[in-house]
Motif scaffolding. Structure first.
Motif, mmCIF file in Angstrom:
data_model
loop_
_atom_site.group_PDB
_atom_site.id
_atom_site.type_symbol
_atom_site.label_atom_id
_atom_site.label_comp_id
_atom_site.label_asym_id
_atom_site.label_seq_id
_atom_site.Cartn_x
_atom_site.Cartn_y
_atom_site.Cartn_z
ATOM 1 N N TYR A 101 0.868 -1.364 -0.008
ATOM 2 C CA TYR A 101 -0.151 -0.032 0.150
ATOM 3 C C TYR A 101 1.157 1.407 -0.062
ATOM 4 N N CYS A 105 1.324 4.321 -3.034
ATOM 5 C CA CYS A 105 1.314 5.356 -2.686
ATOM 6 C C CYS A 105 2.622 6.463 -3.107
ATOM 7 N N SER A 120 -1.272 10.026 -1.113
ATOM 8 C CA SER A 120 -2.365 9.315 -1.523
ATOM 9 C C SER A 120 -3.130 8.551 -0.464
ATOM 10 N N LEU A 122 -5.884 5.058 -1.122
ATOM 11 C CA LEU A 122 -6.352 3.803 -1.698
ATOM 12 C C LEU A 122 -7.750 3.114 -1.543
ATOM 13 N N LEU A 299 -8.729 -1.499 -7.658
ATOM 14 C CA LEU A 299 -7.891 -0.553 -6.937
ATOM 15 C C LEU A 299 -8.071 0.697 -7.390
ATOM 16 N N SER A 300 -8.311 1.920 -6.746
ATOM 17 C CA SER A 300 -8.219 3.196 -6.806
ATOM 18 C C SER A 300 -7.683 4.049 -5.910
ATOM 19 N N ALA A 301 -7.429 5.371 -6.460
ATOM 20 C CA ALA A 301 -6.713 6.235 -5.324
ATOM 21 C C ALA A 301 -7.000 7.581 -5.724
ATOM 22 N N GLY A 323 -7.019 -0.754 -1.020
ATOM 23 C CA GLY A 323 -5.820 -0.862 -1.154
ATOM 24 C C GLY A 323 -5.496 -2.222 -0.750
ATOM 25 N N CYS A 328 -2.540 -4.125 -4.922
ATOM 26 C CA CYS A 328 -1.413 -3.335 -4.828
ATOM 27 C C CYS A 328 -0.224 -4.182 -5.378
#
Length: 446
Positions: A101, A105, A120, A122, A299-301, A323, A328
């Motif tokens: 994770y 980031c 960041s 997640l 996954l997104s951020a 995350g 990841c």
């Protein structure tokens, strides 16, 4: 490289008997509210090919809606996911954190535009990233209102449905939606230029039109965030006129409004830059990232300026699966693949190849009103011959013919008249051109 034969091959009619049987099972088992673009069931995929259960090999010009940007089951991703699954699948980062994770980031902070200190967080999906970006903006500014734009698409949750412009199929019958959401006019060079040539080419002028609406309807003193796709996705792959984004960003900075770039579809090398904002030389306050980030793993951020993204109180951001360690691992392998294999440059090559072929097609056929886009995110807007009137029926017939011929292609646009091309960056020139040739033949027949 994938072992899947990189050639189009029709072993049966589309759909084949096994896909027809699975469609019957789907009809009985799956909610009818879940739509399906093609009546075939995938068995394997890699490079520029999807193989279905009947042995048909289809040219993939959709990448699972811009997700498998580096190609399905990319070797580094497969290896990374296998290794991570063998170690552990989940602990929840908020309970017992893990290095993957943090590493994702760190990479996002490095890769996104802007030289200042960034952080960041997640999440799981593009819609989740957008919702959290708005939470962050409201926490930072102490204001509530949010502006989105005409033709926008931001997701299917309650808040993001409100931000999305198109009613069918995304919003109709699902309200009421979250309050304090407003809409401003987008720069749409092709359509704006039909009304006012200056407006179609001058992004600053288009931005002033939007700002005038924002000032009158909301007022900067009430506005927490301005949310925009640097190139619209579902709205029709609309590339705003030069200066539009920069003028909006400058206005946001002058009025304590958080500028959020939704790069869910445009990010991760898709447009011939790591992020589409780079084409305009702008540095958003917050950026929403998903789709191509992890080669198909969810996954997104949200990445952005540290002072803004740190505004929520401790534990104000998070989520059980956000995350996930397997996702990841896939993201780290995806970033490595993009950088080591030169896939940003490959996207630019795909743009040159596609625009050349499609522009020649446009010169011979006045039903192609516009060819636009960046990188491997290219669109064709179809109109009725001799007019600029959208032609959704022609679009539907063209796509149906392409699917029957073994080419996966998607549509988009507020008027349902835009073909969108999102090939994986690992597709060969030969396959890509074959797919476009198939479309050209079908268009000629229509």
């Amino acid at each position: 490289m994938t072992t899947l034969d990189q050639s189009r091959h029709l072993a049966t009619a589309i759909p084949g008997p096994l896909s027809i049987e699975l469609t019957k099972r789907r009809t009985d088992a799956v909610s009818h509210g879940v739509g399906v673009t093609m009546p075939v069931f995938a068995k394997r995929a890699g490079g520029g090919i999807i193989e279905d259960v009947d042995g048909n090999r289809l040219i993939d010009l959709g990448s699972g809606i811009a997700v498998t940007t580096i190609g399905n089951s990319s070797p580094r991703v497969v290896d990374a996911v296998r290794a991570q699954v063998a170690d552990f699948t989940h602990t929840c980062f908020m309970v017992t954190p893990y290095e993957g994770y943090v590493a994702v980031c760190e990479h996002l902070n490095r890769l996104t535009p802007g030289s200042g200190e960034k952080r960041s967080a997640l999440f799981n999906s593009g819609a989740e990233a957008v919702e959290n970006a708005i939470k962050i903006a409201r926490a930072y500014t102490g204001k509530q209102a949010v502006v989105a734009f005409d033709h926008a698409y931001h997701g299917r949750t309650n808040l993001t449905m409100g931000l999305t412009a198109k009613s069918m199929p995304y919003k109709s019958g699902f309200g009421p939606f979250a309050p304090e959401i407003y809409r401003a006019p987008l720069s749409y060079p092709y359509r704006d230029g039909l009304v006012n040539k200056d407006l179609g080419s001058n992004g600053e002028l288009a931005a002033e039109r939007a700002i005038d609406v924002i000032d009158k309807q909301i007022g900067a003193g009430n506005l927490a965030a301005l949310l925009i796709e640097p190139i619209q996705g579902e709205g029709g792959f609309i590339v705003p006129a030069p200066g539009f984004l920069a003028t909006l960003l400058a206005w946001c900075r002058d009025h304590n409004v958080v500028f959020i770039a939704d790069e869910v579809q445009t990010g991760f090398a898709r447009t011939g830059a790591m992020f589409a904002c780079e084409h305009e030389g702008i540095e958003p306050d917050l950026m929403c990232i998903a789709k191509g980030i992890a080669d198909g793993m969810p996954l997104s951020a949200v990445t952005g300026r540290a002072e803004i993204i740190d505004a929520p109180h401790a534990s104000g951001l998070g989520g059980t699966y956000g995350g996930n360690p397997v996702a990841c691992a896939a993201a780290l392998a995806t970033i490595e693949t993009i950088e080591l294999d030169g896939l940003v440059e490959r996207a630019a090559q795909i743009e040159a190849l596609m625009k050349d072929r499609l522009s020649r097609l446009q010169a011979d056929d006045d039903r192609i009103g516009d060819v636009r886009g960046r990188g491997a995110m290219i669109a064709v807007e179809l109109v009725k011959s001799g007019t600029s009137e959208p032609d959704p029926e022609l679009t539907k017939k063209l796509v149906s013919g392409a699917h029957a011929a073994g080419v996966v292609v998607l549509t988009c646009g507020t008027y349902g008249n835009v073909l969108r091309f999102l090939p994986p960056l690992t597709i060969s020139d030969e396959l890509l051109l074959e797919g476009l040739d198939v479309l050209a033949l079908i268009l000629a027949d229509l």
